[in-house]
Write an enzyme that holds these catalytic residues in place. Structure first.
Site, PDB file in Angstrom:
ATOM      1  N   HIS A  28      -7.837  -3.504   9.908  1.00 26.65           N
ATOM      2  CA  HIS A  28      -7.465  -3.355   8.498  1.00 26.65           C
ATOM      3  C   HIS A  28      -6.175  -4.104   8.199  1.00 26.65           C
ATOM      4  O   HIS A  28      -5.322  -4.286   9.059  1.00 26.65           O
ATOM      5  CB  HIS A  28      -7.402  -1.877   8.062  1.00 26.65           C
ATOM      6  CG  HIS A  28      -6.195  -1.106   8.497  1.00 26.65           C
ATOM      7  ND1 HIS A  28      -6.241   0.242   8.789  1.00 26.65           N
ATOM      8  CD2 HIS A  28      -4.900  -1.460   8.671  1.00 26.65           C
ATOM      9  CE1 HIS A  28      -5.037   0.664   9.111  1.00 26.65           C
ATOM     10  NE2 HIS A  28      -4.201  -0.345   9.053  1.00 26.65           N
ATOM     11  N   GLU A  45      -9.724  -1.054   4.674  1.00 23.91           N
ATOM     12  CA  GLU A  45     -10.425  -0.599   5.871  1.00 23.91           C
ATOM     13  C   GLU A  45     -11.720  -1.395   6.055  1.00 23.91           C
ATOM     14  O   GLU A  45     -12.161  -2.083   5.119  1.00 23.91           O
ATOM     15  CB  GLU A  45     -10.759   0.892   5.722  1.00 23.91           C
ATOM     16  CG  GLU A  45      -9.539   1.799   5.577  1.00 23.91           C
ATOM     17  CD  GLU A  45      -8.820   2.068   6.903  1.00 23.91           C
ATOM     18  OE1 GLU A  45      -8.900   1.226   7.825  1.00 23.91           O
ATOM     19  OE2 GLU A  45      -8.168   3.116   7.020  1.00 23.91           O
ATOM     20  N   ASN A  73      -8.382  -1.300  13.802  1.00 25.22           N
ATOM     21  CA  ASN A  73      -9.747  -1.596  13.348  1.00 25.22           C
ATOM     22  C   ASN A  73      -9.801  -2.850  12.483  1.00 25.22           C
ATOM     23  O   ASN A  73     -10.785  -3.090  11.795  1.00 25.22           O
ATOM     24  CB  ASN A  73     -10.308  -0.396  12.568  1.00 25.22           C
ATOM     25  CG  ASN A  73      -9.442  -0.053  11.357  1.00 25.22           C
ATOM     26  OD1 ASN A  73      -8.462  -0.743  11.082  1.00 25.22           O
ATOM     27  ND2 ASN A  73      -9.797   1.002  10.650  1.00 25.22           N
ATOM     28  N   ASP A 118       0.830  -1.195   0.000  1.00 32.38           N
ATOM     29  CA  ASP A 118       0.000   0.000   0.000  1.00 32.38           C
ATOM     30  C   ASP A 118       0.872   1.255   0.000  1.00 32.38           C
ATOM     31  O   ASP A 118       2.092   1.174   0.168  1.00 32.38           O
ATOM     32  CB  ASP A 118      -0.974  -0.011   1.196  1.00 32.38           C
ATOM     33  CG  ASP A 118      -0.272  -0.299   2.537  1.00 32.38           C
ATOM     34  OD1 ASP A 118       0.968  -0.294   2.570  1.00 32.38           O
ATOM     35  OD2 ASP A 118      -0.973  -0.531   3.531  1.00 32.38           O
TER      36      ASP A 118
END
Ligand code: GLP
Length: 257
Positions: free
Chosen positions: A154, A159, A152, A84
């Site tokens: 991810h 996400e 969270n 990423d």
């Protein structure tokens, strides 16, 4: 899930289903075990390694570089693939994941010793960056994909809400991810709000997935990923049925398992 606090030879198949292998140990031992997985892959023909960026994998990068410098391995044999990257920052920004990786790998990528495939921020336009990264990584299934995990759940920048069949694309960073940006690194209003990430389906194509998580802040995400429902609300949970998912966590990150 196989949970071990000692190194054991286990199979990841149980009752006909694949289950993740979870090893709980200190950061040092977890990192060494993950390094070993990468070194093994580097022995094979045309090794392809997927890299993550962040605190969880920084020590692993350092150890890979040491192995390279001591002649134990040759990082130049591999093709390396980024997972990423932030969008809306210039190519020269030292905070880009590409520049962080080049620093982590201590000039090995810069020196052209090895290939690093990743988003080209020089293209500037997010859709051009995504299209270029997508075509550069089409059919690229790493032998080992290294992963961290967000608070969270991810993985990469997939996400919550990311689908199991998601592919390389531009995404908007979640509030949790934005809150977790290091304020000493991103003190000003120029903080990135968007990123490009390989999708969950791209990650799942890796032969082996190595996920590292350390610290209490990751405990909830680790527990959701491994023991909660398989749901897009926790993208890491979508990898749970992967044939070879190896999770290395410290006691703090494993505290809710
Ligand atoms: C970041 C990155 C991931 C990274 C993860 C964990 O937001 N998108 O590639 O693996 O979150 O980061 P860290 O290891 O610094 O906790």
């Amino acid at each position: 899930m196989f949970l071990s606090r000692h190194l054991t030879e286990t199979t990841s198949r149980r009752y006909g289903r694949f289950v993740p292998r979870v090893h709980v140990a200190g950061t040092d031992e977890c990192t060494d075990l993950a390094v070993r997985v990468v070194l093994e892959a580097l022995e094979g023909p045309h090794p392809l390694i997927g890299l993550a960026t962040g605190r969880s994998t920084a020590l692993l990068h350092e150890r890979l570089v040491s192995s390279h410098r001591s002649g134990q391995t040759d990082l130049g044999r591999a093709t390396w693939v980024m997972l990423d990257e932030y969008l809306d920052i210039p190519q020269s920004d030292p905070r880009s994941f590409r520049n962080q990786l080049c620093r982590d790998f201590d000039g090995i990528f810069d020196a052209g010793l090895t290939r690093l495939i990743g988003p080209d921020l020089g293209l500037r336009d997010p859709s051009a960056i995504c299209a270029d990264f997508r075509s550069a990584t089409a059919g690229v299934a790493p032998h080992v994909q290294l992963l961290g995990i967000g608070r969270n759940g991810h993985v990469g920048f997939n996400e919550p809400g990311s689908e199991a069949d998601s592919r390389t694309r531009a995404v908007t960073l979640s509030a949790t991810t934005l809150a977790d940006l290091d304020p000493t690194v991103w003190p000003g209003p120029d903080r990135p709000t968007r990123a490009v990430t390989r999708g969950v389906a791209d990650i799942a194509e890796a032969r082996t997935i190595v996920l590292l998580a350390f610290g209490t802040a990751k405990a909830e995400a680790v527990a959701s990923a491994l023991t909660g429902p398989v749901t897009t609300a926790c993208p890491a949970s979508l990898l749970r049925d992967h044939p070879d998912l190896r999770v290395f966590v410290d006691e703090a990150a494993a505290s809710l398992l």
